[in-house]
Structure formats: structure tokens, C-alpha cells
Design an enzyme around this catalytic site. Sequence first.
Site, mmCIF file in Angstrom:
data_model
loop_
_atom_site.group_PDB
_atom_site.id
_atom_site.type_symbol
_atom_site.label_atom_id
_atom_site.label_comp_id
_atom_site.label_asym_id
_atom_site.label_seq_id
_atom_site.Cartn_x
_atom_site.Cartn_y
_atom_site.Cartn_z
ATOM 1 N N HIS A 1 35.192 38.387 32.991
ATOM 2 C CA HIS A 1 36.191 37.840 34.618
ATOM 3 C C HIS A 1 34.578 36.405 34.986
ATOM 4 O O HIS A 1 33.426 37.023 35.367
ATOM 5 C CB HIS A 1 36.208 38.233 35.936
ATOM 6 C CG HIS A 1 37.137 39.153 35.627
ATOM 7 N ND1 HIS A 1 37.307 40.304 34.467
ATOM 8 C CD2 HIS A 1 38.644 38.890 35.919
ATOM 9 C CE1 HIS A 1 38.470 41.026 34.384
ATOM 10 N NE2 HIS A 1 39.411 40.110 35.615
ATOM 11 N N ASP B 1 39.151 35.029 32.831
ATOM 12 C CA ASP B 1 39.847 35.104 34.578
ATOM 13 C C ASP B 1 39.573 34.756 35.275
ATOM 14 O O ASP B 1 38.106 35.111 35.760
ATOM 15 C CB ASP B 1 40.555 36.254 34.558
ATOM 16 C CG ASP B 1 41.526 36.778 33.038
ATOM 17 O OD1 ASP B 1 42.222 36.194 32.513
ATOM 18 O OD2 ASP B 1 41.694 37.688 33.618
#
Length: 225
Positions: free
Chosen positions: A185, A37
Site C-alpha cells: 500500500h 493500492d
Amino acid sequence: MQFASLYPLVYRILKPTFPKCLWCGNPNSKAIALTFDDGPHPQYTPELLAVLDRYNIKASFFWLGVCVNRNPAIAKTICDRGHWIGLHSYDHRNFPMLSPTELQQSLEKTQAAIHSACNLQPSQVRDVRPPNGFFTPETLKLLHQWNYRPVMWSVVPEDWVRPGVATVVQRVLQQVQNGSLIVLHDGACGGQDVAATASSLIPQLLQQGYQFVTVDTLWQQAALR
């Protein structure tokens, strides 16, 4: 405050409550998905791509539109290498805080950024992961109404607070199981460690017999169950 120990409990509560989201793949298959993400990032994402290339792993990236606009060449490289692309909003504002019009505009702006960078049509980029995992039943109703597919998670090692590569890897290895949908991430928060985390994690998961697939493959498997 860190909440890593709570995510498995939250997953067990939310998954049966919101069955129209993708929370995991087939529990009878060793296929798992690595997802990332908050990118693309000008430094952390290329470092991660080098690791994925080394192991010939296809991952899934949930992008912020503002980051795609800042780093279109990196976005195109990710797409050209066959990774799966999803939406994470335009600028990481929580969906429940947005009006329906603002939410729709956020997603469409991100699709437009991806189209400009990668030449992917909006109909090709319709998987959506809500920022911070925050959503409401109304959020999901709107996403389905607009023909998006909500994607959640089953393994959240909370790498964005940077507890250390060894801790993140340990958390994933403790929770991973058939069909796991793992969230890491590669953006400004947590991306500093993402290449090192992937470099340590991937060979251990391969040794355990897991096969890495994209989110789209997990959807296909879910449809066949």
C-alpha cells in the site's frame, strides 16, 4: 486485530472457488507482480517511485479516484514511467455495500479521473481490485458484465497495520513463489513504510531470481496456460 496468518488460507480457499479472477500468475514462471493500492499519495508514492526507478521495476497501481483527482501530476508521472494502472474504486467503499448503480458510478468516476490526469481511455483501465478484498459472486458477475477484469492477490503481508518493515518483508519472503501477486500500500494507511519495504524487498527477490512484471503480463500468462 491482525489477520496476516490467515491470508494464505483464505487465498487457498477462494482461488479455486472464483477462477475467473486473477489470483496469481504462471506457477512455472519466476515472474511475479508487485502491486500497490490506495494511492496516489503526495508523499509516499514519489518515495516509492524513486525505489522502483532505482531497480528499473515496473509495478501495478490500483488507484482511488479521489486520490487521482487530488494528485493528478503524480498519477501522470506513474503512467508516463510505464507502470500498469488499475481501479480500486473512487473512495474505498466496500463493493458489496454498494448498489449496482453506485458500483458502476464509482468505477466510471475513477476511470474519468485517470483519463483527466493521464489521458488513458476507460478501455485501457479495466483491472479492478475490490477494496479490502471484499466481493460477492454478484459483484464478480457485474464486473464481468461491464467488461472489467477482477484482480485479487496471493501474498498479503498486511502492511497497512504497520507491523514494521522487517516483518512485512519477512512475510513476503516466506510466502513468495512463482507467479505471486503481492499487495502493498502506498496510500494513507501503510504508505509511510512502503518505500523502505520496497527498498529492502526488491533486491532480495531479485537475488532469488524473480522477474518483476505487471498485472497485465500475469493475465497474458494465465491466458496461455
